[in-house]
Design an enzyme around this catalytic site. Structure first.
Site, PDB file in Angstrom:
ATOM      1  CG  ASP A 108      13.451  -6.859  36.835  1.00 31.60           C
ATOM      2  OD1 ASP A 108      14.289  -6.235  37.023  1.00 31.60           O
ATOM      3  OD2 ASP A 108      12.218  -6.244  37.100  1.00 31.60           O
ATOM      4  CG  ASP A 216      16.097  -2.448  39.728  1.00 32.82           C
ATOM      5  OD1 ASP A 216      14.746  -1.365  39.197  1.00 32.82           O
ATOM      6  OD2 ASP A 216      15.660  -1.248  41.291  1.00 32.82           O
ATOM      7  CD  GLU A 275      16.357   0.472  36.290  1.00 31.18           C
ATOM      8  OE1 GLU A 275      15.659   1.353  35.857  1.00 31.18           O
ATOM      9  OE2 GLU A 275      17.172  -0.142  37.512  1.00 31.18           O
ATOM     10  CG  HIS A 348       8.565  -0.662  35.869  1.00 32.14           C
ATOM     11  ND1 HIS A 348      10.009  -1.055  35.042  1.00 32.14           N
ATOM     12  CD2 HIS A 348       9.042  -0.978  36.777  1.00 32.14           C
ATOM     13  CE1 HIS A 348      10.422  -1.128  36.303  1.00 32.14           C
ATOM     14  NE2 HIS A 348      10.170  -1.574  36.550  1.00 32.14           N
ATOM     15  CG  ASP A 349      10.645   2.524  37.376  1.00 32.10           C
ATOM     16  OD1 ASP A 349       9.459   2.181  37.677  1.00 32.10           O
ATOM     17  OD2 ASP A 349      11.361   1.771  37.010  1.00 32.10           O
TER      18      ASP A 349
END
Length: 581
Positions: A108, A216, A275, A348-349
């Protein structure tokens, strides 16, 4: 430098089109030292699970040094591992162990913001004359702004985790921008030294053997300076001020520069994933067009926002299959000639897919988990499997707010209740869409704490781990896990899955998701009944011929030659025929 995967330099540049990525949320995957928090040692010990699953890439959510205000997405040192997760030596060991199994490792990259405990920010806030002052976004107060009192925030931008996007620094008498937590100040990407420092850090990780980055909220690094000093009608981050802070005018320039400075000139096949909340199909075409040398693919959020009402994420509304097909179909069509799709239900979100898009009742959980997997993995794009998705893991049965750990959920609850919202209605939304649903520990076996840890887990294990776990499914040919393995094998073995054209069928059907894929004389038909109803007919053209075609994937017993094709509840099939074009 860590040993690389043999022969990888001979792979085509777009190798990821036939690959499958597995996302690990490290603190919840596997605990190797018994402290209740997942770590690198735990991941190393479980790599054989991923090898057997058949995935090609492992993406790690952040393991960098962090105060953990946002579970690691607030980074205080990009070039060190947080002691919670292990050491740099263990990170090197993990990369080497993954490469030895033919698995690539993607990290990430969180560079829209840092932690407020990062050395860069500590120096930036030390004084207005600091050499790093402009590495972050600082603004003077706006006296009388929007009729307010002297000393008000520079504008009405809101943060993702509730409240204002501006935090006051008493020592230097200015506000700094934080689109997320106040402990996550935004970097100023307009400053060339910031970009140079980020690129140097990325090169450092590539030299250690990392195979790419998932970036991210990377579309927030370019803010539209025309909006920087003024209000917007809806100040919330996911409201109207997205046009101010997302996909700004210099984003293509920054991404091209990153590609040139970090990735160009290597013979290794890196993966770059951006993302991008709020990105449009048209912008995604530009960002992922290979000719532009920006990104390989983007994560977009349109389909996971379809059950959000006008009030945003927590304003939960029913999800209609026709809307889901329209959204995913638009992205399939939009990126058919230029660019590439990322395919995902879970991360994960997001809450657990089988509890959101499927049916997690015991009667339907296994079949619906397989149906959702079939639909997703047969789309055109690169599929992502989030840890536990391959088991059909479900949302957690949260009771009260004390059960939640996630900063976003806890902040929203207290803010909403303080403004008069019914606590039970707020909790209902959190139970359905809260990020903690994805963060409960991976369910390895039926032993204490699901085999995740020998200690006390940092967040509660879902009580259904006794029935839903790796050990129970690994040798069961009818399990969700076995179905995922077969779908991944199909992508690797059948070129039509990776390279074929996509045609949506039955767009107005509220129960059946159907489409075809076609490539060089081979055609696939994918049909799935995404409902609890039995006996659902699939009125596709040439149904008789299709029903007699080769059946290459199914999640249940099939009556070969049924015409019209008739599906039971949550049944999914994939047919193949050749020389059909």
């Amino acid at each position: 430098m860590t040993e690389l995967i043999p022969g990888e330099s001979r792979l085509p540049r777009d190798w990821w089109k036939s690959a499958v990525v597995y996302q690990i949320y490290p603190r919840s995957f596997a605990d190797g030292d018994g402290d209740g928090i997942g770590d690198l040692r735990g991941i190393i010990d479980r790599l054989d699970h991923l090898k057997r699953l058949g995935v090609d890439v492992v993406w790690l959510s952040p393991v960098y040094r962090s105060p953990m205000d946002d579970n690691g997405y607030d980074i205080s040192d990009y070039q060190d591992i947080d002691p919670l997760f292990g050491t740099l030596a263990e990170m090197d060991e993990l990369i080497a162990a993954a490469h030895a199994r033919g698995l690539r490792v993607v990290m990430d990259l969180v560079v829209n913001h840092t932690s407020d405990e990062h050395a860069w920010f500590e120096e930036s806030r030390s004084s207005r004359s600091s050499l790093k002052r402009d590495w972050y976004v600082w603004r003077d107060p706006r006296p009388g702004f929007l009729g307010g009192t002297p000393g008000a925030e520079p504008n009405n931008w809101g943060a993702a985790f509730s409240g204002s996007a501006w935090a006051w620094d008493e020592a230097t008498g200015q506000y700094y921008l934080h689109l997320f937590s106040p402990k996550q100040p935004d970097l100023n990407w307009e400053h060339p030294e910031v970009r140079e420092a980020v690129y140097a850090m990325m090169r450092w990780w590539l030299a250690r053997g990392v195979d790419g980055f998932r970036m991210d909220v990377i579309n927030l690094i370019s803010k539209d300076q025309a909006y920087a000093d003024g209000p917007v009608p809806d100040g919330g981050l996911y409201g109207d001020n997205f046009k101010a802070v997302a996909c700004g005018p210099r984003l293509p320039e920054f991404l091209k520069e990153m590609h040139t400075e970090v990735f160009a000139g290597h013979d290794r096949p890196f993966l770059t994933v951006g993302e991008m909340p709020g990105v449009t199909v048209e912008l995604a075409q530009e960002y992922t067009d290979a000719a532009n040398a920006e990104l390989d693919m983007v994560f977009q959020f349109e389909h996971v926002d379809l059950d959000s009402g006008p009030g945003g994420k927590w304003d939960v509304r029913p999800l209609h299959l026709t809307a889901l097909k329209a959204s995913l179909g638009r992205w399939q069509a939009g990126l058919a000639q230029r660019g590439w799709n990322s395919l995902y239900w879970d991360n994960h979100d997001q809450p657990r897919a089988v509890s959101r898009f499927g049916n997690d009742d015991p009667q339907h959980r296994v079949r619906s988990a397989k149906a959702l997997a079939t639909v997703l993995h047969l789309h055109r794009g690169t599929p992502y499997v989030y840890q536990g998705e391959e088991l059909g893991m479900t949302n957690y049965p949260f009771q009260g707010i004390e059960d939640f750990e996630d900063l976003e959920s806890v902040n929203h609850y207290h803010e909403a209740v303080a403004h008069g919202a019914d606590p039970e209605r707020v909790l209902a939304a959190l139970r359905y869409k809260g990020r903690d649903n994805a963060r409960t520990p991976m369910q390895w076996d039926a032993s204490a704490h699901a085999g995740f840890t020998s200690g006390d887990p940092w967040i509660a294990v879902n009580p259904n781990y006794v029935d839903i776990n790796v050990a129970a499914q690994v040798d069961d040919p009818d399990s969700v896990l076995s179905h995922y393995r077969s779908l991944i094998d199909l992508r690797h073995d059948e070129p039509t899955v990776a390279d074929g054209d996509f045609t949506m069928l039955l767009p107005d059907d509220e129960r059946v998701y159907a489409f075809t894929r076609a490539h060089e004389g081979t055609e696939l038909l994918v049909v799935a009944n995404l409902s609890d109803d039995d006996g659902v007919a699939v009125p596709v053209d040439d149904a008789q011929a299709w029903s007699e075609a080769e059946l290459v994937s199914t999640n249940g017993p099939v009556a070969q030659g049924d015409s019209p094709i008739t599906l039971s509840a949550w049944e999914a099939r994939v047919y193949r025929r050749s020389n059909a074009l």
